[in-house]
Each structure stands twice: as C-alpha cells, then as structure tokens.
Design an enzyme around this catalytic site. Sequence first.
Site, short mmCIF file in Angstrom:
data_model
loop_
_atom_site.label_atom_id
_atom_site.label_comp_id
_atom_site.label_asym_id
_atom_site.label_seq_id
_atom_site.Cartn_x
_atom_site.Cartn_y
_atom_site.Cartn_z
N HIS A 13 0.72 -1.54 0.26
CA HIS A 13 -0.01 -0.06 0.35
C HIS A 13 0.80 1.13 0.05
O HIS A 13 1.88 1.51 0.99
CB HIS A 13 -0.92 -0.05 1.41
CG HIS A 13 -1.54 1.03 1.33
ND1 HIS A 13 -1.53 2.24 2.94
CD2 HIS A 13 -2.36 1.81 0.60
CE1 HIS A 13 -3.09 2.81 2.27
NE2 HIS A 13 -3.32 2.61 1.03
N ARG A 14 1.03 2.06 -1.37
CA ARG A 14 1.88 2.74 -1.17
C ARG A 14 2.98 2.88 -1.29
O ARG A 14 3.64 3.67 -0.68
CB ARG A 14 1.19 3.98 -0.09
CG ARG A 14 -0.32 4.33 -0.51
CD ARG A 14 -0.28 5.70 1.11
NE ARG A 14 -1.86 5.49 1.41
CZ ARG A 14 -2.13 6.37 2.16
NH1 ARG A 14 -1.23 7.07 2.96
NH2 ARG A 14 -3.21 6.59 2.96
N GLU A 40 0.25 -0.39 -5.08
CA GLU A 40 -0.85 0.45 -5.01
C GLU A 40 0.07 1.80 -4.86
O GLU A 40 0.78 1.98 -4.39
CB GLU A 40 -1.45 -0.26 -3.35
CG GLU A 40 -3.03 0.75 -4.00
CD GLU A 40 -2.87 2.25 -2.81
OE1 GLU A 40 -3.79 3.18 -3.17
OE2 GLU A 40 -1.76 2.88 -2.63
N ASP A 42 -1.28 6.88 -5.89
CA ASP A 42 -1.48 7.48 -6.31
C ASP A 42 -1.54 8.47 -6.69
O ASP A 42 -0.20 8.71 -6.93
CB ASP A 42 -2.14 7.81 -4.64
CG ASP A 42 -2.72 6.96 -3.58
OD1 ASP A 42 -4.17 6.71 -3.36
OD2 ASP A 42 -1.77 7.03 -2.98
N HIS A 55 -0.46 11.13 -3.06
CA HIS A 55 -1.99 10.55 -1.81
C HIS A 55 -2.60 11.70 -1.10
O HIS A 55 -3.63 11.38 -1.62
CB HIS A 55 -1.49 9.49 -0.55
CG HIS A 55 -3.13 9.98 -0.25
ND1 HIS A 55 -3.70 10.43 1.19
CD2 HIS A 55 -3.58 8.55 -0.53
CE1 HIS A 55 -4.07 9.91 1.48
NE2 HIS A 55 -4.30 8.31 0.48
N GLU A 115 -4.50 4.40 -7.98
CA GLU A 115 -5.81 4.18 -7.82
C GLU A 115 -5.21 5.80 -8.04
O GLU A 115 -4.22 7.11 -8.03
CB GLU A 115 -5.69 4.94 -6.36
CG GLU A 115 -6.96 5.03 -5.80
CD GLU A 115 -6.73 5.25 -4.54
OE1 GLU A 115 -6.19 4.81 -3.88
OE2 GLU A 115 -8.04 6.55 -3.72
N LYS A 117 -6.91 9.59 -8.02
CA LYS A 117 -7.56 10.40 -7.21
C LYS A 117 -7.15 12.44 -7.78
O LYS A 117 -5.65 13.19 -7.71
CB LYS A 117 -5.99 10.70 -5.99
CG LYS A 117 -5.99 9.80 -5.21
CD LYS A 117 -6.89 9.91 -3.97
CE LYS A 117 -6.07 8.70 -2.36
NZ LYS A 117 -6.46 8.54 -2.23
N ASP A 237 0.90 -1.99 4.53
CA ASP A 237 2.22 -1.10 4.02
C ASP A 237 2.95 -1.51 4.98
O ASP A 237 4.26 -1.26 4.35
CB ASP A 237 1.66 -0.40 5.58
CG ASP A 237 0.52 1.20 5.51
OD1 ASP A 237 0.24 1.04 4.40
OD2 ASP A 237 -0.28 0.82 6.59
O1 G3P Z 1 -6.92 1.49 -3.05
C1 G3P Z 1 -7.16 1.21 -1.97
C2 G3P Z 1 -6.19 2.83 -0.77
O2 G3P Z 1 -5.23 3.08 -1.33
C3 G3P Z 1 -7.72 3.67 -0.40
O3 G3P Z 1 -6.66 4.62 0.38
O4 G3P Z 1 -6.92 6.88 0.99
O5 G3P Z 1 -5.11 4.73 1.00
O6 G3P Z 1 -5.64 5.73 -1.03
P1 G3P Z 1 -6.13 5.51 1.02
MG MG Z 2 -4.73 5.12 -2.09
#
Ligand code: G3P
Ligand code: MG
Length: 245
Positions: A13-14, A40, A42, A55, A115, A117, A237
């Site tokens: 995640h990120r 993942e 953003d 993000h 993702e 944004k 994470d």
């Molecule tokens: O894509 C899953 C997650 O990343 C969504 O929330 O705020 O971490 O981008 P956020």
């Molecule tokens: Mg995200």
Amino acid sequence: MDTLSFQPPIIAHRGASAYAPENTLIAFVKAAQLGIRWIECDVMQAACGEAIIFHDETLDRTTNGKGYVERYPYTYLQSLDAGSWFDPIFSGERIPTLRALLEFLQNTAMHANIEIKALPGQEDALVKIVAKEIMTHFGERANNILFSSFSVAALYALRRYLPHCQIGLLLHEWEADWEKTYDSLHCVSLHINHEIIFSDIAHQLKKDNKIVLCYTVNDPARATELYSFGVDAVFSDAPDRILMI
Ligand code: G3P
Ligand code: MG
C-alpha cells in the site's frame, strides 16, 4: 485478457510504506525486495499537467513543502524533499512522476494498482494524461496495471480513454448502487475497506466471480481471517508481516 493473479496475495500500500516514505520509488523498490509483486499508488495532477504519484491534496504531511499540490508545477514539486518527514535517511527522495513509476514497472516486471485521485471536475483531464502515459509505455491492454478510484466519474473517464483497461471499484462504505456501477463499468475487482467485509458478503462476492481486495490490513490475524473468507489479496503497509502467515 488473462485473469489477474495475486501471488503472494499482498499489495504493498503506497509501496512498502511502513518502511519507506509512501508513494516514492524507494517504497516501491522496498516492496520488490520483500518479495511482493503488486504495489498500490495514488496518482494526481500537478499544475503543469504532469501526472504525479502522491496521496494528499496538500504537501504538508509528506514533504517539506506547504499548500495545495495542484497549485504547483512539477518543476517545483520535484525540488521538494519527500523522504525526510519519514526518516532523515530518505532525505533524497522526490515525488515521482507517473512516467517514472511506469519505467520502474517495466524494469522490474512488478504490477501496479493505480488509484486515480482526481479533484472534483478534473477527472477527465487527469485520466486523459494518465491514458496517454499508459499507451506510451504498455498499450491499453496492460495486464500488469489495475486501475481504481473512489470517483465514479474518474472510472467512467478511464473506460472512455482506455476502453480495454482493467478497472476495480473502490468502496469505503457499501453504496446502494455499487453493483450497478460495477457492472456498467465492466469492473474486474472490488477494492473494499476491510472493516465493512464479513464472511457472508465475501462468500457471495466470490460466488459472483469478483476479485476481492481489502485495504488496509497490517494485522496478520485479520489477513488470515480475510483469506479464509475467500478474499484474493490485501493491501498492506507492512507486506512482510502478512507474508509470514
Ligand atoms: O486503494 C486502496 C487505498 O489506497 C484507498 O485509500 O486513502 O489509502 O488511498 P487511500
Ligand atoms: Mg490509495
């Protein structure tokens, strides 16, 4: 198009954001070093139109800059320190462009959930830029890319500009008409806040042949439970913690 596969069933995640500053190249490299195949990240837009990996709407939390990201061109954004806030050893880290991320994917054979944004009203403009970069690097049938967004407008723009791309619907809460949206966008996956998923719902989603991905899971016990429900992968994470189960 081949079925997406998540092996190991973890998406960093990120990037591996528990160990390196989120949404930077070093966080993506760290994920690869941990043996993870999916990251993942953003994507948003700088004032000059460059698609960047970031993000928050503002620079304050994860850089030494201040104010709204959308107000600055990339020539300024790339001068910021995007690593020191996390740990001084990362002080050379920069905000990456989408282009740099795609080059990283090409060089490492990693997969990415991108993702979108977009700010309200800017979905079309951002997706148009993203689509151009994707076409240049991979062509629109890229199996290594899965798009997602909380913004349904951004997802429809993706369908327009990249008709054959893989789209996942991102849900923080169960929305009344989510299934209608899922079907009309020809989504391949559902990306769900893990706090709103339970055994019966997960089993039904799997019965319906949906790929189910849950965010953000850093507790190995919760990941084990979600896998037992049939969940295909979790966003984490700290992917190494989940890898150990
Ligand atoms: O894509 C899953 C997650 O990343 C969504 O929330 O705020 O971490 O981008 P956020
Ligand atoms: Mg995200």
